[in-house]
Design an enzyme around this catalytic site. Sequence first.
Site, mmCIF file in Angstrom:
data_model
loop_
_atom_site.group_PDB
_atom_site.id
_atom_site.type_symbol
_atom_site.label_atom_id
_atom_site.label_comp_id
_atom_site.label_asym_id
_atom_site.label_seq_id
_atom_site.Cartn_x
_atom_site.Cartn_y
_atom_site.Cartn_z
ATOM 1 N N MET A 90 12.528 0.823 19.271
ATOM 2 C CA MET A 90 11.855 -0.420 19.650
ATOM 3 C C MET A 90 12.829 -1.510 20.128
ATOM 4 O O MET A 90 12.621 -2.692 19.882
ATOM 5 C CB MET A 90 10.990 -0.927 18.484
ATOM 6 C CG MET A 90 9.951 0.092 18.013
ATOM 7 S SD MET A 90 8.903 0.769 19.330
ATOM 8 C CE MET A 90 7.629 -0.463 19.381
ATOM 9 N N ARG A 91 13.904 -1.104 20.818
ATOM 10 C CA ARG A 91 14.807 -2.066 21.454
ATOM 11 C C ARG A 91 14.794 -1.797 22.951
ATOM 12 O O ARG A 91 14.732 -0.634 23.368
ATOM 13 C CB ARG A 91 16.250 -1.904 20.950
ATOM 14 C CG ARG A 91 16.431 -1.997 19.474
ATOM 15 C CD ARG A 91 16.290 -3.395 18.943
ATOM 16 N NE ARG A 91 17.273 -4.332 19.454
ATOM 17 C CZ ARG A 91 17.278 -5.632 19.142
ATOM 18 N NH1 ARG A 91 16.334 -6.126 18.357
ATOM 19 N NH2 ARG A 91 18.202 -6.441 19.621
ATOM 20 N N ASN A 107 11.137 8.523 27.244
ATOM 21 C CA ASN A 107 10.452 7.664 26.285
ATOM 22 C C ASN A 107 9.018 8.148 26.106
ATOM 23 O O ASN A 107 8.445 8.751 27.013
ATOM 24 C CB ASN A 107 10.435 6.217 26.803
ATOM 25 C CG ASN A 107 9.778 5.260 25.829
ATOM 26 O OD1 ASN A 107 10.037 5.299 24.625
ATOM 27 N ND2 ASN A 107 8.906 4.401 26.331
ATOM 28 N N HIS A 109 5.279 6.488 25.207
ATOM 29 C CA HIS A 109 4.580 5.211 25.073
ATOM 30 C C HIS A 109 3.132 5.508 24.702
ATOM 31 O O HIS A 109 2.498 6.385 25.304
ATOM 32 C CB HIS A 109 4.653 4.428 26.389
ATOM 33 C CG HIS A 109 3.998 3.086 26.304
ATOM 34 N ND1 HIS A 109 4.582 2.013 25.648
ATOM 35 C CD2 HIS A 109 2.800 2.657 26.754
ATOM 36 C CE1 HIS A 109 3.756 0.980 25.711
ATOM 37 N NE2 HIS A 109 2.681 1.333 26.368
ATOM 38 N N THR A 141 13.098 3.711 33.359
ATOM 39 C CA THR A 141 13.750 3.001 34.461
ATOM 40 C C THR A 141 14.020 1.568 33.978
ATOM 41 O O THR A 141 13.726 1.239 32.830
ATOM 42 C CB THR A 141 12.842 2.967 35.718
ATOM 43 O OG1 THR A 141 11.622 2.284 35.364
ATOM 44 C CG2 THR A 141 12.532 4.348 36.225
ATOM 45 N N GLU A 143 12.525 -1.060 34.523
ATOM 46 C CA GLU A 143 11.323 -1.852 34.259
ATOM 47 C C GLU A 143 10.665 -1.295 33.000
ATOM 48 O O GLU A 143 10.543 -0.056 32.882
ATOM 49 C CB GLU A 143 10.370 -1.683 35.441
ATOM 50 C CG GLU A 143 9.655 -2.940 35.852
ATOM 51 C CD GLU A 143 8.783 -2.660 37.073
ATOM 52 O OE1 GLU A 143 7.652 -3.142 37.092
ATOM 53 O OE2 GLU A 143 9.245 -1.947 37.981
HETATM 54 C C1 GAR Z 1 4.772 5.944 18.561
HETATM 55 O O1 GAR Z 1 3.397 5.707 18.620
HETATM 56 C C2 GAR Z 1 5.395 5.729 19.921
HETATM 57 O O2 GAR Z 1 4.571 6.123 20.972
HETATM 58 C C3 GAR Z 1 5.600 4.244 19.913
HETATM 59 O O3 GAR Z 1 6.034 3.935 18.622
HETATM 60 C C4 GAR Z 1 5.466 4.868 17.717
HETATM 61 C C5 GAR Z 1 6.576 5.450 16.878
HETATM 62 O O4 GAR Z 1 6.042 6.281 15.888
HETATM 63 N N1 GAR Z 1 6.546 3.831 20.900
HETATM 64 C C6 GAR Z 1 6.450 2.694 21.571
HETATM 65 O O5 GAR Z 1 5.564 1.881 21.380
HETATM 66 C C7 GAR Z 1 7.531 2.458 22.605
HETATM 67 N N2 GAR Z 1 7.149 1.446 23.526
HETATM 68 P P1 GAR Z 1 6.946 7.343 15.174
HETATM 69 O O6 GAR Z 1 8.181 6.602 14.659
HETATM 70 O O7 GAR Z 1 6.092 7.843 14.050
HETATM 71 O O8 GAR Z 1 7.304 8.405 16.166
#
Ligand code: GAR
Length: 212
Positions: A90-91, A107, A109, A141, A143
């Site tokens: 989350m960085r 990644n 999402h 990327t 963005e």
């Molecule tokens: C997951 O839902 C992932 O898609 C999201 O964080 C969660 C991590 O869960 N990622 C984002 O939001 C990135 N922008 P996890 O630690 O149980 O895998």
Amino acid sequence: MKKIVILISGRGSNLSSILEAHSKKAWKATILKVISNRPDAFGIEIARGYGIPVEVIDHEKFLTRAEFDQALYAAVESLGTDLVVLAGFMRILPDFFVTHFSGRLMNIHPSLLPSFTGLRTHRQALDQGVKFHGATVHFVTNEMDVGPIIAQGVVPVQLNDTEESLSQRVLKIEHIIYVQAIEWFINDQIEIHEGIVSINPPSPQSFSIVGD
Ligand code: GAR
């Protein structure tokens, strides 16, 4: 053997499904290290359970964002990493990092991009009344939440869904599509042409969960 580094910040459920697949399938890949920017991330315990080396690079211990970015970059690059997997990391990564690992930085999402970028994607989906929601694996990327889409997974939105119930359903499909995308990368099956990803030999890049 492809050398993989996985970056996490929290719970680690995607990490867990990737490490499970790695332990069961004959992937031509080594998971060199899991790096967490949070010392209390539950994913750290999961990685240790699989015997994967863990490094904590705590962003709060650095005076500036640039110093943290540089430490993270050095840690990943010094290992000769082929693929960087963001699994709930989350960085926001700096441009130089993203550029250096272009085409080998993935990644996941929790939305059907390009819908619902940013945070609280399940809340956004419920607020819009969409009937389908899901998750996307993409190359990163410069963005945020934009980049060549490798795989998407769709789930239905139920009338009585809460953020929690919807996120649990989406997580199930996340675990399927992330493992698949990584496997394609390991097997050199991913081709990118003008920002569009295809799989060679051709394979469906859309996945779905129909019921609960
Ligand atoms: C997951 O839902 C992932 O898609 C999201 O964080 C969660 C991590 O869960 N990622 C984002 O939001 C990135 N922008 P996890 O630690 O149980 O895998």
